[in-house]
Write a protein that holds these residues in place. Structure first.
Motif, mmCIF file in Angstrom:
data_model
loop_
_atom_site.group_PDB
_atom_site.id
_atom_site.type_symbol
_atom_site.label_atom_id
_atom_site.label_comp_id
_atom_site.label_asym_id
_atom_site.label_seq_id
_atom_site.Cartn_x
_atom_site.Cartn_y
_atom_site.Cartn_z
ATOM 1 N N ASP A 3 -2.453 0.518 -4.477
ATOM 2 C CA ASP A 3 -2.266 -0.842 -3.978
ATOM 3 C C ASP A 3 -1.354 -1.548 -4.982
ATOM 4 O O ASP A 3 -1.813 -2.038 -6.006
ATOM 5 N N PRO B 187 8.602 6.596 1.882
ATOM 6 C CA PRO B 187 7.187 6.189 1.818
ATOM 7 C C PRO B 187 6.974 4.698 1.491
ATOM 8 O O PRO B 187 5.862 4.202 1.648
ATOM 9 N N HIS C 232 1.413 18.417 5.613
ATOM 10 C CA HIS C 232 0.036 18.392 5.116
ATOM 11 C C HIS C 232 -0.563 19.781 5.116
ATOM 12 O O HIS C 232 -1.358 20.154 5.962
ATOM 13 N N MET D 292 0.852 -1.188 0.000
ATOM 14 C CA MET D 292 0.000 0.000 0.000
ATOM 15 C C MET D 292 0.893 1.245 0.000
ATOM 16 O O MET D 292 1.737 1.416 0.875
ATOM 17 N N ILE D 293 0.725 2.088 -1.012
ATOM 18 C CA ILE D 293 1.605 3.257 -1.163
ATOM 19 C C ILE D 293 0.780 4.541 -1.035
ATOM 20 O O ILE D 293 -0.269 4.673 -1.677
ATOM 21 N N ASN D 294 1.245 5.470 -0.216
ATOM 22 C CA ASN D 294 0.638 6.797 -0.165
ATOM 23 C C ASN D 294 1.305 7.639 -1.263
ATOM 24 O O ASN D 294 2.458 8.039 -1.148
ATOM 25 N N ASP E 60 2.689 11.190 -0.519
ATOM 26 C CA ASP E 60 3.932 11.108 0.263
ATOM 27 C C ASP E 60 5.115 10.811 -0.660
ATOM 28 O O ASP E 60 6.193 11.387 -0.531
ATOM 29 N N HIS F 213 -4.141 6.588 -2.467
ATOM 30 C CA HIS F 213 -3.408 5.369 -2.146
ATOM 31 C C HIS F 213 -3.315 4.489 -3.387
ATOM 32 O O HIS F 213 -4.239 4.433 -4.190
ATOM 33 N N GLU G 269 -6.702 11.286 0.523
ATOM 34 C CA GLU G 269 -5.392 10.647 0.351
ATOM 35 C C GLU G 269 -5.445 9.839 -0.951
ATOM 36 O O GLU G 269 -6.483 9.270 -1.286
#
Ligand SMILES: [Fe+2]
Ligand SMILES: [Fe+2]
Ligand SMILES: [Fe+2]
Length: 429
Positions: free
Chosen positions: A207, A305, A196, A5-7, A10, A205, A203
């Motif tokens: 996957d 991240p 932020h 899972m990547i933000n 970020d 995200h 956000e």
């Protein structure tokens, strides 16, 4: 199958922060432009989802400016060749699925509002690009060594008359309304200090599968390597040799794949090092070396991240550490350096020695091995890894050159597909 899972915001923020480390003149530019784009978009009542994409575009917008000179030019209000770095950025971003949605915004972030027609009836240029355009120009007009509030009137007087020609009237209206507030300028000043600065945007995200991580590593390696024909295939060579060595050492299949990715990512901190230095035709001075050294540290910052891949991040950011503690930037010793980083260090040096550089031809295998074995004797490199390399040095060379040959084709294809104004860069300093 393993998922990650990547933000995304970020990740792009850490990439742009590293890019802005290239010079104090540029520091914070991407973050401030992201804040300004967000503030203008918000005033235009843009939906939260679209705001998120605007912020994403802004945080990557100058990714196509490859050298320090390009970056400084991008900050010049009067510069006429802005389309060059914008087009280059577009060409990098469009091929990477995660960022392809913002490629067009980046492509047009310097186009005047009336570029295609006097009334902008042609919608080739996305609205987000018009927002980014003004946000970018506001940031370059500010002198951050002076009080911002004292400059607000002058900046307004410069850009407001450009409504309907250079800038979109809707975006100018939003700026007109926002820029009378002191808070607009004060938030701009603190945009680089807060992670932020953006409220109410969702956000983003992603996957990711392992394949997505591989694609990300190709994308990043291309940004770094394609800055010069001499380095165009470096990461590909390191990647192939490191994966091959990992296999010999007895790493699992999954670890070998991670090593292949680490090879592509190890030097991404070089985004924060002037291209002119990386390609210098000759030995670096101490002062110049101090500008190159931070790249291993920046690699760690950019990859931070990727929280669920701590092993990969360590391997990449420790590739200049040496067993006796004389490496950089963490001065780790043999006990503290993971085996993966030791392998990467050997693959990096081997590849660098046998490939051509601006100042010399690639070395013969025997000479390269001599240098590497000397480094083992001096307590710098891992004995076992170097023994495995030495036993099958011809194979190592074959693995390296085959991968680099393929990368060379990708390098040529990339530049051949670009418009004439974007020639393959050669910065022979
Ligand atoms: Fe730009
Ligand atoms: Fe910019
Ligand atoms: Fe490096």
């Amino acid at each position: 199958m393993q998922r990650f899972m990547i933000n995304v915001l970020d990740l792009t923020t850490s990439i742009s922060r590293a890019m802005d480390m290239v010079s104090p003149v540029i520091m914070g530019h991407h973050q401030r432009v992201a804040y300004l784009s967000y503030a203008l978009g918000r005033a235009m009542e843009t939906s939260p989802e679209r705001l998120a994409l605007i912020v994403l575009s802004a945080s990557l917008h100058d990714i196509g400016a490859m050298s320090l000179l390009d970056r400084k030019r991008a900050l010049d209000f009067e510069e006429k060749n802005h389309h060059v770095h914008a087009e280059m950025g577009y060409n990098h971003l469009k091929d990477f699925p995660l960022f392809s949605s913002v490629a067009n915004v980046v492509r047009y972030h310097h186009h005047p509002w009336n570029f295609y027609s006097d009334d902008n009836s042609d919608d080739t240029i996305p609205e987000a690009a018009h927002i980014l355009h003004l946000a970018d120009r506001i940031d370059v007009l500010v002198d951050y060594s002076r009080n911002l509030l004292e400059q607000a009137d002058t900046i307004r007087a410069t850009v407001l008359p450009m409504s309907g020609t250079v800038f979109s009237p809707l975006v100018i209206d939003a700026f007109h309304a926002q820029s009378i507030k002191e808070s607009f300028w004060l938030e701009l000043l603190s945009a680089t200090q807060t992670d932020h600065a953006f409220r109410n945007i969702p956000e983003i995200h992603a996957d990711w599968s392992l394949l997505n991580i591989v694609e990300f590593s190709w994308f990043m390696a291309r940004l770094i390597d394609f800055r010069c024909s001499f380095t165009a295939t470096h990461s590909s060579g390191v990647s192939a040799v490191a994966e091959w060595l990992a296999n010999l050492v007895g790493f699992s299949q999954n670890e070998c794949q991670m090593m292949m990715i680490a090879g592509f990512l190890h030097d991404i901190g070089k985004l924060g090092v002037p291209t002119e230095l990386i390609n210098k035709n000759g030995k670096l001075t101490d002062e110049e070396f101090n500008q190159v050294k931070p790249h291993a540290y920046l690699t760690r910052k950019i990859l931070a991240p990727l929280k669920n891949l701590p092993g990969l991040v360590d391997w990449c950011s420790f590739h200049h550490e040496r067993l006796d503690g004389s490496g950089y930037p963490y001065r780790l010793d043999s006990q503290q350096i993971p085996l993966g980083a030791k392998i990467l260090a050997v693959a990096d040096i081997f590849t660098a020695l046998i490939e051509d550089r601006p100042y010399r031809k690639g070395l013969k295998i025997t000479k390269a091995l001599e240098i590497i074995q000397d480094q083992v004797k001096n307590g710098l490199l891992d004995h076992r890894v170097v023994s495995l390399l030495s036993e099958e040095a011809e194979m190592a060379k074959y693995v390296c050159l085959t991968s680099q040959k393929y990368a060379q084709t990708r390098y040529r294809d990339f530049f051949d597909a670009l418009p004439e104004c974007l020639q393959a860069p050669r910065y022979d300093a």
